[in-house]
Design an enzyme around this catalytic site. Sequence first.
Site, PDB file in Angstrom:
ATOM      1  N   SER A 112     -13.489   0.422   3.125  1.00 61.50           N
ATOM      2  CA  SER A 112     -12.443   0.315   2.100  1.00 61.50           C
ATOM      3  C   SER A 112     -11.636   1.396   2.079  1.00 61.50           C
ATOM      4  O   SER A 112     -11.809   2.766   1.645  1.00 61.50           O
ATOM      5  CB  SER A 112     -13.060   0.160   1.056  1.00 61.50           C
TER       6      SER A 112
ATOM      7  N   SER B 195       0.625  -1.189   0.052  1.00 62.04           N
ATOM      8  CA  SER B 195       0.028  -0.104   0.087  1.00 62.04           C
ATOM      9  C   SER B 195       0.930   1.373  -0.108  1.00 62.04           C
ATOM     10  O   SER B 195       0.640   2.203  -0.880  1.00 62.04           O
ATOM     11  CB  SER B 195      -0.889   0.089   1.265  1.00 62.04           C
TER      12      SER B 195
ATOM     13  N   ARG C  30      -2.501 -14.285  -2.245  1.00 59.23           N
ATOM     14  CA  ARG C  30      -2.348 -14.511  -0.921  1.00 59.23           C
ATOM     15  C   ARG C  30      -3.137 -15.978  -0.829  1.00 59.23           C
ATOM     16  O   ARG C  30      -2.567 -16.700   0.319  1.00 59.23           O
ATOM     17  CB  ARG C  30      -3.158 -13.503   0.006  1.00 59.23           C
TER      18      ARG C  30
ATOM     19  N   GLN D  68      -9.254   1.723  -0.301  1.00 56.59           N
ATOM     20  CA  GLN D  68      -9.185   2.194  -1.721  1.00 56.59           C
ATOM     21  C   GLN D  68     -10.025   3.051  -2.102  1.00 56.59           C
ATOM     22  O   GLN D  68     -10.030   4.270  -2.763  1.00 56.59           O
ATOM     23  CB  GLN D  68      -8.993   0.959  -2.475  1.00 56.59           C
TER      24      GLN D  68
ATOM     25  N   ASP E 109      -6.456  -8.400   4.429  1.00 62.15           N
ATOM     26  CA  ASP E 109      -5.833  -9.245   3.405  1.00 62.15           C
ATOM     27  C   ASP E 109      -5.055 -10.090   4.243  1.00 62.15           C
ATOM     28  O   ASP E 109      -4.657 -11.056   3.460  1.00 62.15           O
ATOM     29  CB  ASP E 109      -4.710  -8.234   2.956  1.00 62.15           C
TER      30      ASP E 109
ATOM     31  N   ARG F 100     -13.732  -7.167 -10.793  1.00 63.88           N
ATOM     32  CA  ARG F 100     -13.756  -6.730  -9.564  1.00 63.88           C
ATOM     33  C   ARG F 100     -14.714  -5.279  -9.677  1.00 63.88           C
ATOM     34  O   ARG F 100     -14.471  -4.791 -10.629  1.00 63.88           O
ATOM     35  CB  ARG F 100     -12.407  -6.352  -8.956  1.00 63.88           C
TER      36      ARG F 100
ATOM     37  N   LYS G  42     -12.120  -9.608  -3.378  1.00 64.65           N
ATOM     38  CA  LYS G  42     -10.670  -9.651  -3.536  1.00 64.65           C
ATOM     39  C   LYS G  42     -10.190 -10.085  -4.802  1.00 64.65           C
ATOM     40  O   LYS G  42     -10.797 -10.333  -5.539  1.00 64.65           O
ATOM     41  CB  LYS G  42     -10.010  -9.870  -2.264  1.00 64.65           C
TER      42      LYS G  42
ATOM     43  N   ARG H 214       1.388   4.369  -2.953  1.00 63.96           N
ATOM     44  CA  ARG H 214       1.368   5.614  -2.493  1.00 63.96           C
ATOM     45  C   ARG H 214       2.640   6.425  -2.672  1.00 63.96           C
ATOM     46  O   ARG H 214       2.306   7.774  -3.351  1.00 63.96           O
ATOM     47  CB  ARG H 214       0.842   5.807  -1.320  1.00 63.96           C
TER      48      ARG H 214
ATOM     49  N   ARG I 133     -12.332 -15.026  -1.788  1.00 64.76           N
ATOM     50  CA  ARG I 133     -11.083 -15.581  -0.806  1.00 64.76           C
ATOM     51  C   ARG I 133     -12.089 -16.611   0.224  1.00 64.76           C
ATOM     52  O   ARG I 133     -11.199 -17.272   0.578  1.00 64.76           O
ATOM     53  CB  ARG I 133     -10.393 -14.574  -0.028  1.00 64.76           C
TER      54      ARG I 133
HETATM   55  C1  S3P Z   1      -5.724  -1.713   0.260  1.00 68.32           C
HETATM   56  C2  S3P Z   1      -6.774  -1.412   0.761  1.00 68.32           C
HETATM   57  C3  S3P Z   1      -7.421  -2.774   1.060  1.00 68.32           C
HETATM   58  C4  S3P Z   1      -6.553  -3.800   0.743  1.00 68.32           C
HETATM   59  C5  S3P Z   1      -5.649  -3.854  -0.584  1.00 68.32           C
HETATM   60  C6  S3P Z   1      -4.804  -2.944  -0.249  1.00 68.32           C
HETATM   61  C7  S3P Z   1      -4.968  -0.189  -0.252  1.00 68.32           C
HETATM   62  O1  S3P Z   1      -8.575  -2.935   0.029  1.00 68.32           O
HETATM   63  O2  S3P Z   1      -7.351  -5.060   0.693  1.00 68.32           O
HETATM   64  O3  S3P Z   1      -5.018  -5.146  -0.616  1.00 68.32           O
HETATM   65  O4  S3P Z   1      -3.640  -0.258  -0.457  1.00 68.32           O
HETATM   66  O5  S3P Z   1      -5.727   0.931   0.050  1.00 68.32           O
HETATM   67  P1  S3P Z   1      -9.986  -2.185   0.152  1.00 68.32           P
HETATM   68  O6  S3P Z   1      -9.876  -0.777   0.591  1.00 68.32           O
HETATM   69  O7  S3P Z   1     -10.744  -2.238  -1.054  1.00 68.32           O
HETATM   70  O8  S3P Z   1     -10.460  -3.073   1.398  1.00 68.32           O
END
Ligand code: S3P
Length: 752
Positions: free
Chosen positions: A481, A336, A707, A483, A629, A436, A656, A340, A660
């Site tokens: 989330s 992550s 994973r 993301q 995760d 997705r 995911k 970023r 999963r």
């Molecule tokens: C992530 C947020 C998570 C995670 C993903 C990485 C991120 O997903 O499962 O592997 O870097 O913001 P969600 O925000 O959709 O839950």
Amino acid sequence: MPDLGKGAKQGAVGRLVVVGIGLIGGSLALGLRAASGCREIIGVARRAQTGEQAVALGVVDRAVTDLAEILPELEAGDVIFVAVPTLTVEAVFAQLKGRLPGGVTVTDGASVKGSVVAAAKNVWGVVPEFLVPGHPIAGSEQSGVTAARDDLYIAHRIILTPLAETAVEHTQRIQRMWEAVGAEVLTMPVEEHDEVLAATSHLPHVIAFGLVDTLAHDAENENIFRYAAGGFRDFTRIASSDPVMWRDIMLANRDAILQSIDLYTSNLNSLRSAIASGDSEHLMGVFTRAKAARDHFTKMLAKKAYTETMEANEVTFIAHPGGAVNGELRVPGDKSMSHRSIMLGSLAEGITEVEGFLEGEDALATLQSFRDMGVVIEGPVNGRVTIHGVGLHGLQAPPGPLYVGNSGTSMRLLAGLLAGQAFDTVLTGDESLSKRPMNRVANPLREMGAVVETGEDGRPPLKIKGGNKLRAIDYTLPMASAQVKSCVLLAGLYAEGETSTTEPAPTRDHTERMLAGFGYEVQRDGPRASLSGGGKLTAGHIDVPADISSATFYMVAASIAPGSDVLLQHVGINPTRDGAINILREMGADITLENQREVGGEPVADIRVRYAPLKGIQVPEDQVPLAIDEFPAIFVAASCAEGETVLTGAEELRVKESDRIQAMADGLKILGIDAEPTPDGIVIQGKGGSESPVFGGGEVDSLGDHRIAMSFAVAALRAGADIRIQHCANVATSFPNFAELATGAGMNLEVR
Ligand code: S3P
């Protein structure tokens, strides 16, 4: 394109007639003979001497100088392979006209297909059904029958360009013939073939011939050639190719080649100007992009990032039973944060240095996307990346769709940033990502005034229109989330006014922390985060700690395998990410955090894990987003615990990289575990309580989910027999050196 059924490789064709017994024709003859792929091989050579030589070398059974002479002998199932210079093809066709027995297939090996089709039309008036234009992408700068080899085509591509008029049986015969010599056959429209080849083969030949000729004319040429080192030699090898063949190609594919030359000339001129004016930024941009593209050049041809190759490779893990994990391990950088760091570093003003960057396919897809949008990014070299930020408004339109492979984080976070740009973009991904849900980001972006189109059912691709003014919104997330939260906040950088997000449960806050680290003010108040558009990011230094999600595989491994004791170094333990530590501890795991410190605004520790018997638990729902995760690995721990483990409130696991919950339940059942999926979780009956094996052996499918693959590899520590795990190539998305580290630590993992 016709459907090319796979046929028998042996006896692929009847007789083979090779017209033009040089490197290309002779190598097919030798390969087919070695594979017993035909009954007889007849060579046709312009000069009798070549024919005699071909017979003496065992390339053909017999040779003639006049094609017409052997035509009456041919019958259905035989193949004529025309392997003469491009502009001579028409003369060969003319000899065939009216004399070809029914059912004989004609194919060719010319590097230009448009001219072959035109030649056929000149001779027959139409494209005959027995003509299958083809082009083996093999060969070398050598030519002539003495250069022919029986293995030239092994693992090489053959492009066939059958037309609507071509009969399928003829195309299938030619496909069988090439497959018999070990080649991979694909089909393509004629025009596409000629454009692709102009860029990838014809242009490089023009440049190589031209460069050597330029140097050869130089008065000092002896010196130049004497001192020319590897660069000259590597670059100009193809200038030794057959001049007639290449003259013909230039004449036959004129328009497409001219286009490529023009494009190249204009790029060369900009390089010239950059050198003249000392524009080091421009030079670094061209060179770093070119290096990345060259390192993955097949991807570049499709204007895609490099991720796709990984899926194309089939990787199987064979996890042998038993073992323990020991030692000090450093797992790769946080995924992550790596994403970023590239995004914010690119949008910052100044140069950002990143250390500990995860060189996995997902983060590399993000890196490639920003390169495609004109950002100069050096590295990664041993986790070090240097990003020459272009400022919030400095991105440029990419040359094509941004392909982000398997990476949901890239697609969802980029969507937010791209909504604020002046140019249009398209985001695409691999098969898994293409399934997705993307409306979770498209909807709030639309509320902000962005124009975002998704594929069917809200799936990728995402088409984002540029040039729209964004307005700030207060967005309450319907699901936990990070993301989605990050997407909205990143779009907020470009919106007028204050954008806020309110989340139903805490999710990872790396975006908020890193924005602050880049000097961008983010207000935080419990579940609410907000920022105002129109500010700026200032470049800095980022130290990415090891990824707790990757560390979890070893935390579980050490917890379930008697005799284990590992120290996981420099792991990020951000409180929005530490659910796995809390859950495993509640199950009885022996986990201690040593040397706790803060690095670049993120808490970090060395995590020591020793084997301890585990017990089943009801997983606290407040821990779910903090361990989102890590559940595939936690399910393996639960299987090794004594008693029942119940997970609820985790429906996000179903969307995911795979579903999963289902993927793990299916695999665990195969390995003899009672694992019952529920709509939002799973119930696992642990088989722990002693140190005997918990899992049986068997074959499980990771469904291309990194994973899931790594979790089943860890399970083998407590298995009674081999666990064979299919579709593991995507482990490289987050943990490229998983197998090496696992083996070094004491697991017995074989990669095939
Ligand atoms: C992530 C947020 C998570 C995670 C993903 C990485 C991120 O997903 O499962 O592997 O870097 O913001 P969600 O925000 O959709 O839950």
